[in-house]
Design an enzyme around this catalytic site. Structure first.
Site, PDB file in Angstrom:
ATOM      1  N   ASP A 283       5.243  42.758  53.390  1.00 25.62           N
ATOM      2  CA  ASP A 283       6.842  42.608  53.198  1.00 25.62           C
ATOM      3  C   ASP A 283       7.451  42.497  51.735  1.00 25.62           C
ATOM      4  O   ASP A 283       6.520  42.260  50.889  1.00 25.62           O
ATOM      5  CB  ASP A 283       7.513  41.491  53.946  1.00 25.62           C
ATOM      6  CG  ASP A 283       8.731  41.487  54.731  1.00 25.62           C
ATOM      7  OD1 ASP A 283       9.518  42.243  54.145  1.00 25.62           O
ATOM      8  OD2 ASP A 283       9.153  40.723  55.346  1.00 25.62           O
TER       9      ASP A 283
ATOM     10  N   ASP B  42      15.687  45.211  60.019  1.00 29.30           N
ATOM     11  CA  ASP B  42      15.582  43.689  60.549  1.00 29.30           C
ATOM     12  C   ASP B  42      16.647  43.581  61.694  1.00 29.30           C
ATOM     13  O   ASP B  42      16.522  42.831  62.430  1.00 29.30           O
ATOM     14  CB  ASP B  42      16.135  42.727  59.286  1.00 29.30           C
ATOM     15  CG  ASP B  42      14.986  42.316  58.453  1.00 29.30           C
ATOM     16  OD1 ASP B  42      13.703  42.819  58.708  1.00 29.30           O
ATOM     17  OD2 ASP B  42      14.975  41.805  57.608  1.00 29.30           O
TER      18      ASP B  42
END
Length: 697
Positions: free
Chosen positions: A452, A521
């Site tokens: 990430d 997301d």
């Protein structure tokens, strides 16, 4: 597939297209054709007639070659934006002389120029199974003095002259990535770029151009993409009576300069271009096939159904809670369990611990291996979340090495999400990151890593090496690539998912060294329909990670039926991210059935050709997948909202064998019928969906 270069005339031939240029005045390559296949004689004719035309265009206010250059230089009579801009001391003006050309394996062409001691090589690569053409540039300083690189694009793509141009882009923001937009390209200059140090949520490095009449199934489409995961720029310039010229390369406007020392070589990322004559759908399928065959590693693998712990437990993780989740996930049929944030350092929230990549001894007193062993015993692989490019100020790493982050001397660096960006352009910091990750993978039996990056660059100073500050935008990205490449070589059994707060690192550059993307997301199923529609313009379903999560979603508080959520997520690589302890017995039973159904169709979804049957909206639309032998097809149909009591129109399928008989449900019909008349659908209400499997033989 062939490469021809003779008497200054270049002709590249792919399976269905041709690309031609010639060396013009001042040794500037002039573009002449990109489109349907032509012959060597045709290319020679184009070179003669184009040269005569440009020579006859006299004016003292422009260069006739402007807009036609295969690679425009900053200097002399170049009045548009340039692809190459070098500064020699106080002189920022670029000129070159043609030196030679090299052909490798009848598929790679290298045109070599000398730019006052800097060897500049324009590279072209073709494939025998694709019409995609790869281009990149290598600049090597063979002089005795440093040279400043202000611009070094990968290529300039020149389109044929036509009355109008329409540009397609993928834009958005966090939680709204890859939204497809189309608009007329007016005269002037149009720029899309990332200035954030990452690919960005806000615009993706892909564009398509047509004359305004192309549809999903018809029309000529020119498209290009950049293999790069940092800041970048796409600039399209159009002047009256001239073709459109598209410059594509790394680095945003005014990023540097980046110094090029004597003996140093700089290789740009690849930009790939594609001409197709079958509309946007044909272009997308060509991009998908190219990505699966020539970019994505281990592309033939079937990606497993994943469960991720984040939405269930957040930062509140320990061995007992994760074993309980894993047990439930295994019971549903999940094949890979991923422990997300909160397992390391003093990481109890997003303010602390980032950068301290040792297992939290309070939460996992015996390390991670006992949890990993229990997950393996349940029949699942095990994965971890990491964010190796970042650090919290409240961490042991930052207290020991505050100079390791991007910052300016005497100024407090700006935080986002309570974190700062590590300067991976520093070789010592990159070496530290590799050592931390290598040790983590060596000590634990992992099958998956979610990499990430939750903020963009800012305060891009390097006080210890002020002369190297311009290198940050390039060297950080190549360091990330180098770390991932080294990890893959040392731990070949570990798959990697590219993530940056969702889809801010979706590009062909990171695809070449990872296994899948975290698309966004935002897991709201309706929003995902639009995000996934745009994503599919260039990237294949095999790389698109899609989760089923709880409702109402944290993004917009929308409630969507579980079946619809699954059907949207089944259009890519299926994952589960909900708090299973809160699911009802009926929901768990339905989820178990749908996961089993996905396993039955995923070879078609992940490796079949994709057809977009309509766009997300109020009326029913679908995504269809067809195997290479056309023996199987999967159709996912969605109806977001029903108007009145209207039934959907028959859904015409594509890509089937017209002579074959296809079985579905209790019916057998021909491929010709399904493509000419279509499927009759029954969808009632809002957020209604269907999964239809067709098999022949």
């Amino acid at each position: 597939m062939s490469v021809h270069f003779e008497n200054g005339v270049l002709l590249l031939t792919t399976p269905r297209t041709s690309y031609s240029a010639y060396l013009g005045d001042d040794d500037i390559p002039i573009h002449t054709h990109w489109g349907a296949r032509i012959t060597v004689d045709d290319a020679a004719y184009l070179a003669r007639t184009t040269a005569a035309r440009l020579a006859g265009e006299w004016t003292s206010f422009r260069s006739a070659a402007n807009g036609h250059e295969e690679y425009p230089l900053d200097g002399r009579l170049q009045f548009g934006r340039s692809a190459l801009s070098l500064a020699y001391g106080d002189v920022r003006s670029t000129e070159w002389a043609f030196v030679d050309h090299l052909v490798h394996d009848d598929r790679d062409l290298e045109l070599i120029f000398d730019a006052r001691g800097v060897r500049v090589s324009l590279h072209y690569r073709m494939y025998d199974d694709s019409d995609v053409i790869d281009r990149w540039v290598v600049a090597r300083n063979e002089s005795d003095s440093a040279v400043d690189v202000h611009r070094l694009d990968s290529a300039a793509w020149v389109l044929p002259e036509q009355a109008s141009y329409r540009m397609s882009t993928l834009t958005g923001r966090w939680a709204a990535e890859t939204r497809l937009g189309r608009s007329e390209l007016a005269e002037g200059r149009f720029v899309v770029e990332s200035r954030r140090g990452i690919t960005s949520h806000h615009v993706n490095p892909w564009i398509a151009l047509d004359d305004g009449t192309a549809t999903e199934e018809t029309g000529e489409v020119y498209s290009a993409a950049l293999h790069w995961s940092g800041s970048w720029r796409m600039l399209a310039q159009r002047e009256l009576d001239e073709p459109v010229q598209v410059l594509f390369g790394w680095g945003h406007e005014n990023f540097g300069p980046r110094g090029l020392e004597p003996g140093e070589e700089l290789v740009t990322p690849v930009t790939s271009g594609l001409f197709t004559s079958g509309g946007f759908g044909t272009a997308s399928r060509a991009w998908h096939a190219y990505a699966l065959e020539h970019v994505l590693p281990r592309a033939t693998e079937i990606r497993p159904v994943l469960f991720n712990s984040w939405e269930a437990t957040g930062f509140d993780v320990d061995e007992a809670s994760q074993v309980a989740l894993a047990t439930q996930a295994a019971d549903l049929g999940c094949e890979l369990f991923v422990l997300d944030d909160g397992w390391f350092g003093r990481r109890t929230d997003d303010r602390t611990g980032l950068g301290d990549w040792s297992v939290n001894p309070d939460r996992f007193p015996n390390g991670l291996q006992p949890l990993i062993s229990k997950v393996h015993a349940l029949g699942m692989g095990f994965g971890l979340w990491v964010e190796p490019e970042m650090v919290n100020p409240d961490s042991d790493l930052y207290r020991a090495h505050p100079d390791w982050v991007y910052h300016f001397e005497g100024r407090e660096p700006a935080q986002l999400r309570n974190q700062l960006v590590l300067n991976l352009a520093r070789p010592d910091v990159a070496a530290w990151a590799l050592e931390q990750l290598d040790s983590l993978l060596t000590a634990n039996d992992l099958q998956f890593v979610k990499w990430d990056m939750n903020r963009p660059f800012a305060d891009t100073g390097w006080p210890a090496e002020p002369s190297r500050q311009g290198r940050i935008w390039f060297d950080h990205v190549t360091a990330v690539y180098g770390i991932i490449d080294a990890l893959r070589a040392r731990h070949p059994g570990v798959a990697i998912e590219a993530c940056s707060g969702g889809g801010a690192r979706v590009d062909l550059g990171i695809m070449a060294r990872t296994d899948q993307f975290w698309t966004s997301d935002n897991t709201d199923a309706l929003d995902r329909r639009y995000i996934q529609h745009g994503f599919s313009q260039v990237y294949p379903a095999r790389t698109m990670s899609c989760w089923v999560t709880d409702v109402p979603t944290f993004i917009n508080k929308r409630n969507v039926p579980l079946t619809y959520r699954f059907h949207v997520a089944m259009a890519g690589v299926l994952g589960i991210g909900g708090d299973l302890a809160e699911w009802s017995p009926a929901e768990l039973t339905l989820a178990r059935e749908l996961i089993a159904e996905y396993k039955d169709i995923r070879h078609v979804v992940q490796h079949g050709s994709q057809y977009r049957l309509g766009e997300p909206g109020r009326s029913a639309s679908a995504v269809q997948y067809v195997t290479a032998d056309r023996q199987e097809s999967v159709v996912l149909v969605y109806q977001e909202a029903q108007q009145y009591d209207s039934a959907p129109r028959p859904l015409r399928l594509q890509g089937l064998d017209p002579e074959a008989a296809y079985r579905f449900e209790d019916s057998v019909v021909s491929g010709a019928f399904l493509m000419a008349h279509g499927l009759s659908l029954t969808l009632v209400g809002d957020y209604a969906s269907l999964l239809i499997q067709l098999r022949s033989g």
